[in-house]
Design an enzyme around this catalytic site. Structure first.
Site, PDB file in Angstrom:
ATOM      1  N   SER A 234       0.944  -1.159   0.054  1.00 23.36           N
ATOM      2  CA  SER A 234       0.153   0.236  -0.049  1.00 23.36           C
ATOM      3  C   SER A 234       1.020   1.161  -0.025  1.00 23.36           C
ATOM      4  O   SER A 234       1.980   1.193   0.480  1.00 23.36           O
ATOM      5  CB  SER A 234      -0.728   0.141   1.516  1.00 23.36           C
TER       6      SER A 234
ATOM      7  N   TYR B 127      -1.063  -1.050  10.312  1.00 24.09           N
ATOM      8  CA  TYR B 127      -1.652  -1.311   9.125  1.00 24.09           C
ATOM      9  C   TYR B 127      -0.608  -1.015   8.070  1.00 24.09           C
ATOM     10  O   TYR B 127       0.144  -1.699   7.383  1.00 24.09           O
ATOM     11  CB  TYR B 127      -2.823  -1.114   8.703  1.00 24.09           C
TER      12      TYR B 127
HETATM   13  P1  NAP Z   1     -11.858  -6.033  -0.475  1.00 25.57           P
HETATM   14  O1  NAP Z   1     -12.530  -5.253  -1.620  1.00 25.57           O
HETATM   15  O2  NAP Z   1     -12.249  -5.584   0.891  1.00 25.57           O
HETATM   16  O3  NAP Z   1     -11.796  -7.579  -0.843  1.00 25.57           O
HETATM   17  C1  NAP Z   1     -11.355  -8.140   0.265  1.00 25.57           C
HETATM   18  C2  NAP Z   1     -11.313  -9.664  -0.220  1.00 25.57           C
HETATM   19  O4  NAP Z   1     -10.317 -10.283   0.375  1.00 25.57           O
HETATM   20  C3  NAP Z   1     -12.502 -10.534  -0.176  1.00 25.57           C
HETATM   21  O5  NAP Z   1     -12.416 -11.255  -1.538  1.00 25.57           O
HETATM   22  C4  NAP Z   1     -12.510 -11.229   0.968  1.00 25.57           C
HETATM   23  O6  NAP Z   1     -13.507 -12.300   0.667  1.00 25.57           O
HETATM   24  C5  NAP Z   1     -11.190 -11.645   1.114  1.00 25.57           C
HETATM   25  N1  NAP Z   1     -10.404 -11.893   2.538  1.00 25.57           N
HETATM   26  C6  NAP Z   1     -10.605 -10.902   3.582  1.00 25.57           C
HETATM   27  N2  NAP Z   1      -9.956 -11.509   4.559  1.00 25.57           N
HETATM   28  C7  NAP Z   1      -9.427 -12.584   4.182  1.00 25.57           C
HETATM   29  C8  NAP Z   1      -8.456 -13.544   4.690  1.00 25.57           C
HETATM   30  N3  NAP Z   1      -8.218 -13.456   5.827  1.00 25.57           N
HETATM   31  N4  NAP Z   1      -8.150 -14.605   3.905  1.00 25.57           N
HETATM   32  C9  NAP Z   1      -8.456 -14.731   2.542  1.00 25.57           C
HETATM   33  N5  NAP Z   1      -9.507 -13.658   2.052  1.00 25.57           N
HETATM   34  C10 NAP Z   1      -9.402 -12.856   2.835  1.00 25.57           C
HETATM   35  O7  NAP Z   1     -10.149  -5.313  -0.229  1.00 25.57           O
HETATM   36  P2  NAP Z   1      -9.322  -4.662  -1.174  1.00 25.57           P
HETATM   37  O8  NAP Z   1      -9.443  -3.260  -1.041  1.00 25.57           O
HETATM   38  O9  NAP Z   1      -9.439  -5.424  -2.652  1.00 25.57           O
HETATM   39  O10 NAP Z   1      -7.944  -4.894  -0.799  1.00 25.57           O
HETATM   40  C11 NAP Z   1      -7.256  -6.191  -1.222  1.00 25.57           C
HETATM   41  C12 NAP Z   1      -5.706  -5.643  -1.026  1.00 25.57           C
HETATM   42  O11 NAP Z   1      -5.236  -4.322  -1.432  1.00 25.57           O
HETATM   43  C13 NAP Z   1      -5.334  -5.505   0.450  1.00 25.57           C
HETATM   44  O12 NAP Z   1      -3.968  -6.305   0.737  1.00 25.57           O
HETATM   45  C14 NAP Z   1      -5.089  -4.041   0.859  1.00 25.57           C
HETATM   46  O13 NAP Z   1      -4.238  -3.880   2.094  1.00 25.57           O
HETATM   47  C15 NAP Z   1      -4.567  -3.512  -0.276  1.00 25.57           C
HETATM   48  N6  NAP Z   1      -4.702  -2.018  -0.419  1.00 25.57           N
HETATM   49  C16 NAP Z   1      -5.907  -1.768  -0.726  1.00 25.57           C
HETATM   50  C17 NAP Z   1      -6.317  -0.254  -0.789  1.00 25.57           C
HETATM   51  C18 NAP Z   1      -7.736   0.328  -1.160  1.00 25.57           C
HETATM   52  O14 NAP Z   1      -7.677   1.552  -1.091  1.00 25.57           O
HETATM   53  N7  NAP Z   1      -8.723  -0.467  -1.585  1.00 25.57           N
HETATM   54  C19 NAP Z   1      -5.293   0.639  -0.687  1.00 25.57           C
HETATM   55  C20 NAP Z   1      -3.900   0.058  -0.661  1.00 25.57           C
HETATM   56  C21 NAP Z   1      -3.802  -1.299  -0.369  1.00 25.57           C
HETATM   57  P3  NAP Z   1     -14.118 -13.093   2.134  1.00 25.57           P
HETATM   58  O15 NAP Z   1     -14.971 -11.999   3.062  1.00 25.57           O
HETATM   59  O16 NAP Z   1     -14.883 -13.936   1.604  1.00 25.57           O
HETATM   60  O17 NAP Z   1     -12.869 -13.578   2.776  1.00 25.57           O
END
Ligand code: NAP
Length: 267
Positions: free
Chosen positions: A159, A172
Site C-alpha cells: 500500500s 496497518y
Molecule cells: P476488499 O475489496 O475488501 O476485498 C477483500 C477480499 O479479501 C474479499 O474477497 C474477502 O473475501 C477476502 N478476504 C478478507 N480477509 C481474508 C482472509 N483473511 N483470507 C482470505 N481472504 C480474505 O479489499 P481490497 O481493497 O481489494 O484490498 C485488497 C488488498 O489491497 C489488501 O492487501 C489491501 O491492504 C490492499 N490495498 C487496498 C487499498 C484500497 O484503497 N482499497 C489501498 C492500498 C492497499 P471473504 O470475505 O470471503 O474472505
C-alpha cells in the site's frame, strides 16, 4: 483500456490470487484470466451471504468463479483463510492437482482491524495484523515455492501507506512497509527462477477502504492529494500486477510499483 483489447500474456499459465472474490483481488484474477491464465480464486467464504443490516453483498468463492467463467475464463475456487495452515496447504495442493503447476502467486489478503494509534493498539490486534498482512504471505509461499519453476513470479500487494503510515491506520501501514522489505528479501531468495515484485496501491473504493472513500470530504482530500485528481480503480491495480507478473517484466525483480495516481510516496 477496453477489456476486449487486452493481450494474452498468460496463455498456458496458472495463477493463484488470494483474497480474490471481490475488490482488487477479483480484478487481478479477472485480468490474468482474460489474458489467458487458468486462475485459482480464494477467500474465506464459500457461499453467498446477505448481511441485511448493512445491506451489503459479501461476494464469495462460488460467485467469483461463476463470474469469471461467464467471461470465458478457466477458473476454480478454493476456500482459504490465509492464516489457516490447512486451508493454505489445500489451496496449493488442489491447484497442483488440477493444473499441475503454479506460475504466478499474487498475495493480496490483508486486514485492518483497528484505527487505534500504535501505542494504544492491543496485542491481539498487533498479532492479527502481523499474521494476515505479513506472515501468511511467507507461509503461503513456503508451500507454493516447491511448485514454482523457472519463469514464475510472485506479486505482493502492499500500500502507499507502507511509505507514509497515516495515524489512523499506522500499524496497518507498518505491516505494508514490511512487505517492501519482504519483496527485496524474497526476490534474492527465490531468484533467478522466480521473480518477486510488489505493488503499492493508492486509495481504491472497495469494501476495505469504504470507511474512507465513502466520506465525501475525505474522498476529496485524497483526490486532491493525487496528481491525477482521482481515486484508483481495481482495474488500475490489476493492470500493474499483470505487468509485473508477466514476461514483459522479465528483468524486474525485488521492486515495488506505486500505483497511486502520483500520491506522495518516495523519490
Ligand atoms: P476488499 O475489496 O475488501 O476485498 C477483500 C477480499 O479479501 C474479499 O474477497 C474477502 O473475501 C477476502 N478476504 C478478507 N480477509 C481474508 C482472509 N483473511 N483470507 C482470505 N481472504 C480474505 O479489499 P481490497 O481493497 O481489494 O484490498 C485488497 C488488498 O489491497 C489488501 O492487501 C489491501 O491492504 C490492499 N490495498 C487496498 C487499498 C484500497 O484503497 N482499497 C489501498 C492500498 C492497499 P471473504 O470475505 O470471503 O474472505
Amino acid at each position: 483500456m477496453e477489456k476486449t483489447k487486452i493481450g494474452k500474456r498468460f496463455e498456458g499459465k496458472v495463477a493463484i490470487v488470494t483474497a480474490s472474490t471481490q475488490g482488487i483481488g477479483f480484478s487481478i484474477a479477472e485480468r490474468l484470466g482474460l489474458e489467458g491464465a487458468s486462475v485459482v480464486v480464494s477467500s474465506r467464504k464459500q457461499v453467498c451471504l446477505f448481511v441485511c443490516l448493512l445491506l451489503m453483498l459479501y461476494k464469495n468463492v462460488d460467485e467469483a468463479v461463476e463470474n469469471l467463467k461467464a467471461k470465458g475464463i478457466e477458473a476454480i475456487g478454493i476456500v482459504c483463510h490465509v492464516s489457516n495452515a490447512q486451508q493454505r496447504k489445500n489451496l496449493i495442493d488442489k491447484t497442483v492437482q488440477k493444473y499441475g503447476k503454479i506460475d504466478v502467486v499474487v498475495s493480496n489478503a490483508a486486514a485492518n482491524p483497528s484505527v487505534d494509534v500504535i501505542l494504544e493498539t492491543k496485542e491481539s490486534v498487533l498479532d492479527k495484523l502481523w499474521d494476515i498482512n505479513v506472515k501468511a504471505s511467507i507461509l503461503l509461499l513456503q508451500d507454493a515455492a516447491p511448485h514454482m519453476k523457472k519463469g514464475s513470479s510472485v506479486v505482493l500487494i502492499s500500500s502507499v501507506a507502507g511509505y507514509q503510515p497515516h495515524k489512523s491506520m499506522a500499524m496497518y501501514g507498518v505491516t505494508k512497509t514490511a512487505l517492501l522489505g519482504l519483496t527485496k528479501a524474497l526476490a534474492a531468495e527465490m531468484g533467478p527462477d522466480t521473480r518477486v515484485n510488489c505493488i503499492a496501491p493508492g486509495f481504491v473504493p472497495t469494501n476495505f477502504a469504504n470507511f474512507i472513500t465513502s466520506n465525501d470530504d475525505l474522498r476529496k482530500t485524497i483526490e486532491d492529494n493525487t496528481v491525477l485528481n482521482r481515486l484508483g480503480t481495481t482495474d488500475d491495480m490489476a493492470a500493474a500486477t499483470a505487468f509485473l507478473a508477466c514476461d514483459d517484466a522479465s528483468y524486474i525483480t525485488g521492486e515495488t510499483l506505486v500505483v497511486a495516481g502520483g500520491m506522495p510516496s518516495r523519490l
